[in-house]
Design a protein around this motif. Structure first.
Motif, mmCIF file in Angstrom:
data_model
loop_
_atom_site.group_PDB
_atom_site.id
_atom_site.type_symbol
_atom_site.label_atom_id
_atom_site.label_comp_id
_atom_site.label_asym_id
_atom_site.label_seq_id
_atom_site.Cartn_x
_atom_site.Cartn_y
_atom_site.Cartn_z
ATOM 1 N N THR A 45 -46.661 10.092 -37.617
ATOM 2 C CA THR A 45 -45.203 11.044 -37.055
ATOM 3 C C THR A 45 -44.245 10.078 -37.115
ATOM 4 N N ALA A 46 -44.170 9.058 -36.542
ATOM 5 C CA ALA A 46 -43.165 7.983 -36.297
ATOM 6 C C ALA A 46 -42.468 7.542 -37.812
ATOM 7 N N LYS A 47 -43.544 7.463 -38.631
ATOM 8 C CA LYS A 47 -43.227 7.269 -40.200
ATOM 9 C C LYS A 47 -42.310 8.273 -40.928
ATOM 10 N N ARG A 48 -42.676 9.372 -40.349
ATOM 11 C CA ARG A 48 -42.055 10.392 -40.882
ATOM 12 C C ARG A 48 -40.460 10.751 -40.497
ATOM 13 N N ILE A 49 -40.443 10.307 -39.064
ATOM 14 C CA ILE A 49 -39.100 10.314 -38.630
ATOM 15 C C ILE A 49 -38.303 9.115 -39.228
ATOM 16 N N GLU A 50 -39.087 8.098 -39.216
ATOM 17 C CA GLU A 50 -38.189 6.943 -39.816
ATOM 18 C C GLU A 50 -37.942 7.100 -41.349
ATOM 19 N N GLY A 51 -38.803 7.835 -41.986
ATOM 20 C CA GLY A 51 -38.460 8.042 -43.345
ATOM 21 C C GLY A 51 -37.459 9.191 -43.571
ATOM 22 N N ILE A 52 -36.671 9.820 -42.669
ATOM 23 C CA ILE A 52 -35.791 10.806 -43.020
ATOM 24 C C ILE A 52 -34.627 9.799 -43.511
ATOM 25 N N GLY A 53 -34.358 8.805 -42.924
ATOM 26 C CA GLY A 53 -33.317 7.970 -43.455
ATOM 27 C C GLY A 53 -32.216 7.895 -42.573
ATOM 28 N N ALA A 54 -32.031 8.796 -41.413
ATOM 29 C CA ALA A 54 -31.024 8.807 -40.393
ATOM 30 C C ALA A 54 -31.070 7.301 -39.871
ATOM 31 N N ASP A 55 -29.978 7.323 -39.096
ATOM 32 C CA ASP A 55 -29.648 5.957 -38.214
ATOM 33 C C ASP A 55 -30.129 6.225 -36.722
ATOM 34 N N ILE A 56 -29.611 7.464 -36.367
ATOM 35 C CA ILE A 56 -29.834 7.655 -34.823
ATOM 36 C C ILE A 56 -30.299 9.090 -34.622
ATOM 37 N N GLU A 84 -17.273 13.765 -35.264
ATOM 38 C CA GLU A 84 -15.649 13.150 -35.136
ATOM 39 C C GLU A 84 -16.057 11.763 -34.760
ATOM 40 N N LEU A 85 -16.794 11.075 -34.369
ATOM 41 C CA LEU A 85 -17.038 9.816 -33.855
ATOM 42 C C LEU A 85 -16.775 8.949 -35.064
ATOM 43 N N ARG A 86 -16.055 7.808 -34.773
ATOM 44 C CA ARG A 86 -16.068 6.578 -35.576
ATOM 45 C C ARG A 86 -17.204 6.022 -36.318
ATOM 46 N N TYR A 87 -17.379 5.912 -37.579
ATOM 47 C CA TYR A 87 -18.548 5.298 -38.221
ATOM 48 C C TYR A 87 -19.560 6.360 -38.632
ATOM 49 N N VAL A 88 -19.370 7.517 -38.051
ATOM 50 C CA VAL A 88 -20.299 8.568 -38.424
ATOM 51 C C VAL A 88 -20.141 9.139 -39.814
ATOM 52 N N LYS A 89 -21.074 9.090 -40.587
ATOM 53 C CA LYS A 89 -21.145 9.752 -41.972
ATOM 54 C C LYS A 89 -21.478 11.008 -41.952
ATOM 55 N N SER A 90 -22.581 11.584 -41.429
ATOM 56 C CA SER A 90 -22.845 12.910 -41.472
ATOM 57 C C SER A 90 -23.837 13.088 -40.083
ATOM 58 N N VAL A 91 -23.873 14.415 -39.807
ATOM 59 C CA VAL A 91 -24.671 14.677 -38.888
ATOM 60 C C VAL A 91 -25.384 16.084 -39.347
ATOM 61 N N SER A 92 -26.713 15.954 -38.718
ATOM 62 C CA SER A 92 -27.482 17.406 -39.089
ATOM 63 C C SER A 92 -28.497 17.682 -37.786
ATOM 64 N N THR A 114 -26.643 19.772 -44.776
ATOM 65 C CA THR A 114 -26.226 18.180 -43.765
ATOM 66 C C THR A 114 -27.476 17.407 -43.897
ATOM 67 N N PHE A 115 -28.694 18.299 -44.020
ATOM 68 C CA PHE A 115 -29.884 17.506 -44.103
ATOM 69 C C PHE A 115 -29.897 16.540 -45.164
ATOM 70 N N ARG A 116 -29.473 17.095 -46.265
ATOM 71 C CA ARG A 116 -29.512 16.305 -47.609
ATOM 72 C C ARG A 116 -28.664 15.068 -47.359
ATOM 73 N N GLU A 117 -27.350 15.402 -46.630
ATOM 74 C CA GLU A 117 -26.502 14.274 -46.478
ATOM 75 C C GLU A 117 -26.810 13.252 -45.579
ATOM 76 N N VAL A 118 -27.746 13.493 -44.618
ATOM 77 C CA VAL A 118 -28.439 12.403 -43.773
ATOM 78 C C VAL A 118 -29.252 11.609 -44.381
ATOM 79 N N ALA A 172 -39.533 13.859 -42.438
ATOM 80 C CA ALA A 172 -39.485 14.442 -41.065
ATOM 81 C C ALA A 172 -40.731 15.339 -40.927
ATOM 82 N N GLY A 173 -40.800 16.562 -41.350
ATOM 83 C CA GLY A 173 -41.855 17.348 -41.059
ATOM 84 C C GLY A 173 -42.813 17.766 -42.275
#
Lengths: 366, 248
Positions: A45-56, A84-92, A114-118, A172-173
């Motif tokens: 599960t952790a690997k799949r979360i990490e595998g998304i590629g998001a930072d936060i 709207e925050l600084r350094y945020v590229k995309s939010v999904s 947005t998922f594709r962007e993240v 992810a899932g």
């Protein structure tokens, strides 16, 4: 000589030995498989979360790291403020729905754009991305487990979905549907379980997190990399207790079978014990001989248990391809030590009993 | 206290026989052995006295229940006498702890039983070698070869007890008992489970051990013929040695 004596005694009653070996093997298999299953599932599960590629990842207040159980308490509008925050590229946003009807699975409601962007998008093995409201993507493991392919209908949450793509596992899932449809189905319109955030650069992650914490003070904001370390059985309420209980049960089985086996052995060998005493064998030698026999029995059981664990894992994965059972050398050693200690404890009373036998009575035993 | 015996040590002319004092290798003095049946004390031995000289072969006879086996177990240190003294090669077994008696048994006593009592999981070789292992000096191939040859076991060493005849098993048991060169060999009706032919073989071997190697032997037997193989026969009845007491 003692080694030969121990080995010969062990194989003098092959059925008894086989039962003892099986008991130890079951004990070892239970420990390795249960720990392997829990740690395997958590790590996967952790690997799949990490595998998304998001930072936060941002979660709702009071939610756990196990996002599938956290419901959907966050207004989706929060995503706009984060964006709207600084350094945020995309939010999904993602809505996670835990489903136990028919199978135990977590359905990810995502916004494909947005998922594709993240995440830089899925790797498609077959088919295409989500385009319509009732479409579904499944990963290759899920497709194999459920025997589905693009064009098939997949019924879940009392809704019929059309499978349009098979994606590579590890992101992810295992099941993805449009977030808006899932929101309607579960009565969570404009709600999300998590927000996946991608920064303009990875090294901006701490800065973004700091700003997020200021913006959303009670919301858990975690870097995705942290999930790997958080996904342990100790972080799940009662899971560690469950694992410990199962290990205790396994040890009890081994201990009782060894106790019974060695106790009957001592009874059966009463006359032999008398003979050893007549030859001048000390109490210590008699105890050592029986404990050595137990240890040898235990080693056979451990090897059989490790082999059985791999067999059980292969069987489980054949029946449930989405499972992950992690068999590690560390837990093999621990299971072996647990088995040896349990067996020696189980054999210690019969061994003590044997050493205390009256030689004359033992020689007269029929 | 020694026993004065006359030993002719020189065959030369005009030589007077030399007088030597031999200490008994086994000395049993007023030994009692009481067993407890609930609160009742049952005496198995009631003041037994017996001296056995080194190299002597003594047969102990008597009816069942007269205390022969109890005497043997007390002499061998398997059971502790309730009263009296049992001196084996100068060591008083009665004052010894269980551990000390075990050690003495390991080094000075060899047992042969009626029911052979071989370890079923081991081969003949293993049954003999385990005695050497317990003795603590490890496997002595030379001694092993000598003993097994003498007892005619060379071709049967890899067989398990279940694959051997009673006579063969008893010969293995004798080999096990003497492999460590014990001071005293104690035999508890060694021919009791054997046919006439095998009994004769076993008794002959015991006699050879005594005559050729000077092995001290104390043997319990019901077999009147067995006594002809031994230097001395003592009779027991009701827990005492009755030699010298007129028969009823």
């Amino acid at each position: 000589m003692m080694g030969q004596f121990v080995v010969n005694n062990l194989f003098h009653r092959p059925v008894r030995t086989l039962i003892g070996v099986l008991a130890i093997a079951v004990e070892v298999t239970l420990v390795i498989t249960i720990v392997g299953l829990t740690s395997g599932m958590l790590q996967e599960t952790a690997k799949r979360i990490e595998g998304i590629g998001a930072d936060i990842i941002v979660q709702a207040p009071s939610s756990t790291i196990f996002m599938g159980f956290s419901g959907s308490p966050m207004p989706i509008k929060i995503g706009d403020k984060i964006a709207e925050l600084r350094y945020v590229k995309s939010v999904s946003p993602a809505l996670l729905q835990f489903n136990t009807s028919g199978a135990v699975e977590t359905i990810w409601g995502i916004d494909p754009v947005t998922f594709r962007e993240v995440s830089n998008g899925f790797v498609f093995l077959e088919g295409h991305d989500l385009e319509g409201p009732d479409e579904m993507l499944v990963d290759d493991w899920q497709a194999k487990a459920k025997h589905v392919q693009p064009g098939d209908t997949y019924k879940v949450l009392n809704h019929e979905w059309k499978v349009v793509g098979i994606v590579e596992h590890g992101k992810a899932g295992r099941i993805f549907v449009p977030i808006s449809t899932l929101q309607d189905l579960v009565g969570a319109r404009d709600k999300a379980t998590i927000f996946l955030v991608r920064c303009t650069r990875t090294d901006h992650t701490p800065d973004v997190m700091e700003e997020m914490k200021a913006l959303l003070p009670n919301y858990p904001v975690r870097p995705v990399k942290e999930f790997m370390t958080l996904m342990t059985s100790t972080n799940i309420p009662a899971l560690q207790t469950f694992i410990n209980s199962m290990i205790a049960l396994a040890v009890s089985i081994g201990l009782l079978v060894i106790f019974l086996s060695m106790y009957t052995t001592v009874l059966e060998r009463t006359r032999d014990i008398g003979v050893l005493k007549s030859l001048g064998a000390s109490k210590g030698l008699i105890v050592r001989a029986l404990l050595a026999e137990t240890t040898l029995l235990c080693f056979l059981g451990i090897f059989a248990g490790i082999a059985l664990s791999y067999t059980v894992r292969a069987g489980f994965l054949k029946i449930f391809p989405t499972l992950s059972i992690l068999i590690t050398p560390g837990w093999m050693v621990r299971a072996a030590l647990i088995a040896i200690i349990g067996a020696l404890v189980g054999a210690s009373y019969p061994a003590w009993l044997a050493s205390r036998k009256d030689a004359v009575e033992a020689l007269a035993y029929d | 206290m020694g026993i004065t015996v006359t030993i002719r040590t020189n065959s030369g002319v005009n030589t007077e026989p030399e007088i030597k004092t031999l200490e008994p290798i086994l000395k049993v003095e007023n030994v009692w052995k009481l067993y407890h049946a609930g609160k009742v004390e049952v005496p198995a031995l009631r003041g037994v006295n017996l001296d056995v000289l080194p190299g002597e072969a003594v047969a102990v006879m008597g009816p069942s229940g007269c205390g022969k086996s109890s005497l043997l177990y007390v002499i061998g240190g398997l059971a502790k006498a309730s009263r009296g003294k049992v001196l084996v090669d100068g060591n008083d077994l009665v004052s010894m702890t269980d551990g000390e008696r075990t050690k003495l048994r390991r080094h000075k006593i060899g047992f042969v039983f009626q029911r052979f009592n071989l370890l079923p999981a081991l081969s003949a070789k293993g049954n003999i070698a385990i005695a050497q292992y317990i003795h603590g000096d490890g496997f002595d191939p030379h001694r092993f070869e000598v003993v097994t040859k003498m007892l005619g076991l060379v071709g049967r060493l890899n067989h398990r007890p279940s694959e051997m005849s009673g006579g063969e098993q008893q010969r293995v048991a004798i080999a096990r008992a003497i492999i460590n060169e014990p001071k005293i060999l104690l035999a508890d009706e060694p021919t009791g489970n054997l046919d006439t032919k095998n009994s004769e073989i076993v008794l002959d071997m015991l006699r050879r051990l005594n005559k050729d190697l000077g092995q001290t032997i104390v043997m319990i037997t019901h077999n009147p013929e067995a006594t002809t193989y031994f230097d001395r026969v003592v009779h027991m009845r009701d827990g005492v040695i009755v030699d010298g007491i007129p028969a009823d």
